[in-house]
Design a protein around this motif. Structure first.
Motif, PDB file in Angstrom:
ATOM      1  N   ASP A  44       0.884  -1.365  -0.007  1.00  0.00           N
ATOM      2  CA  ASP A  44       0.161  -0.081   0.011  1.00  0.00           C
ATOM      3  C   ASP A  44       0.788   1.198  -0.126  1.00  0.00           C
ATOM      4  O   ASP A  44       2.052   1.222  -0.199  1.00  0.00           O
ATOM      5  N   THR A  46       1.692   3.202   2.287  1.00  0.00           N
ATOM      6  CA  THR A  46       2.407   3.490   3.428  1.00  0.00           C
ATOM      7  C   THR A  46       3.862   2.532   3.482  1.00  0.00           C
ATOM      8  O   THR A  46       4.489   2.967   4.248  1.00  0.00           O
ATOM      9  N   GLU A  47       3.852   1.539   2.858  1.00  0.00           N
ATOM     10  CA  GLU A  47       4.820   0.699   2.973  1.00  0.00           C
ATOM     11  C   GLU A  47       6.024   0.890   1.953  1.00  0.00           C
ATOM     12  O   GLU A  47       5.790   1.358   0.971  1.00  0.00           O
TER      13      GLU A  47
END
Length: 239
Positions: A44, A46-47
């Motif tokens: 996603d 944020t990763e």
């Protein structure tokens, strides 16, 4: 070489760790390095993706670039279609790699999955980007039973497309290799018709970055800025 494509015989076989090791070895030899991930899938927003992981392991001077990111762990074309996001064309990959090559000594382009995974609606693959760039492809392969067939097929696909297969690196060499792995080590060059250029010890990606950078050149052949010798390695692990 200025641009090197890193592909593989499948997914989850160590492409990112191999890319990181090549980057670390090149940095240690005094070269500036960029890692380009054309299509990152399965993470996603944020990763950290594979390019960021390569920079984490190889060092803060490594430039990490992504062209597209799709949340589902699927082939890039499928992941793009399901997410409603644009696909990545081989032209876009070639243009991005060429831009990076103007300011870096080495650009590593890490593919997604195997060589012929579709990147766009027209069925283009990493091999098409390599052909546009006239760049060689390094094949990352597993050690275990079945790798002779998949590595040979990958090398043949590259030759059929007029793309140079630079060699093969074992993405995760087990601490206690079985008979099949030891035999494959000796047989891969003759089966696939490309040289063996390294073997990355299993779980190397879990090393602290400082330890990873120090060890990386010992896993790779001189053509990849390393000190690894295939003959010595074969003597250590006889079939």
């Amino acid at each position: 070489m200025t641009v090197l494509m890193v592909s593989g015989t499948g997914t989850e076989i160590g492409k990112t760790v191999v890319t990181s090791a090549i980057a670390a070895a090149a940095v240690a030899s005094g070269r500036s390095v960029a890692v380009l991930k054309p299509a990152q899938t399965g993470v996603d927003a944020t990763e950290p993706g594979d390019a960021a992981e390569a920079a984490r392991l190889a060092g803060p001077t490594v430039t990490a670039v992504e062209l597209a990111r799709y949340p589902e762990p699927l082939a890039p074309d499928t992941a793009a279609r399901r997410s409603g996001l644009p696909t990545v064309s081989p032209t876009a990959v070639a243009e991005a790699a060429s831009r990076l090559a103007r300011s870096h000594d080495l650009v590593l382009v890490e593919g997604a999955g195997g060589l012929l995974v579709r990147f766009d609606e027209a069925g283009h693959t990493l091999a098409d980007a390599a052909r546009l760039l006239d760049a060689p492809v390094l094949v990352v392969a597993p050690a275990a039973l079945g790798t002779l067939n998949s590595t040979t097929l990958t090398a043949e696909a590259l030759r059929a497309r007029g793309v140079e297969a630079l060699g093969v690196v074992i993405g995760s060499w087990p601490a206690e290799p079985d008979l099949a792995s030891r035999c494959n080590l000796a047989d891969l060059p003759s089966s696939a018709g490309i040289p063996l250029l390294g073997a990355i010890p299993e779980a190397s990606g879990s090393l602290l970055p400082e330890s990873f950078r120090k060890a990386a050149p010992s896993w790779l052949a001189p053509s990849l800025s390393g000190t690894w010798c295939p003959d010595s390695f074969l003597r250590r692990w006889p079939a």
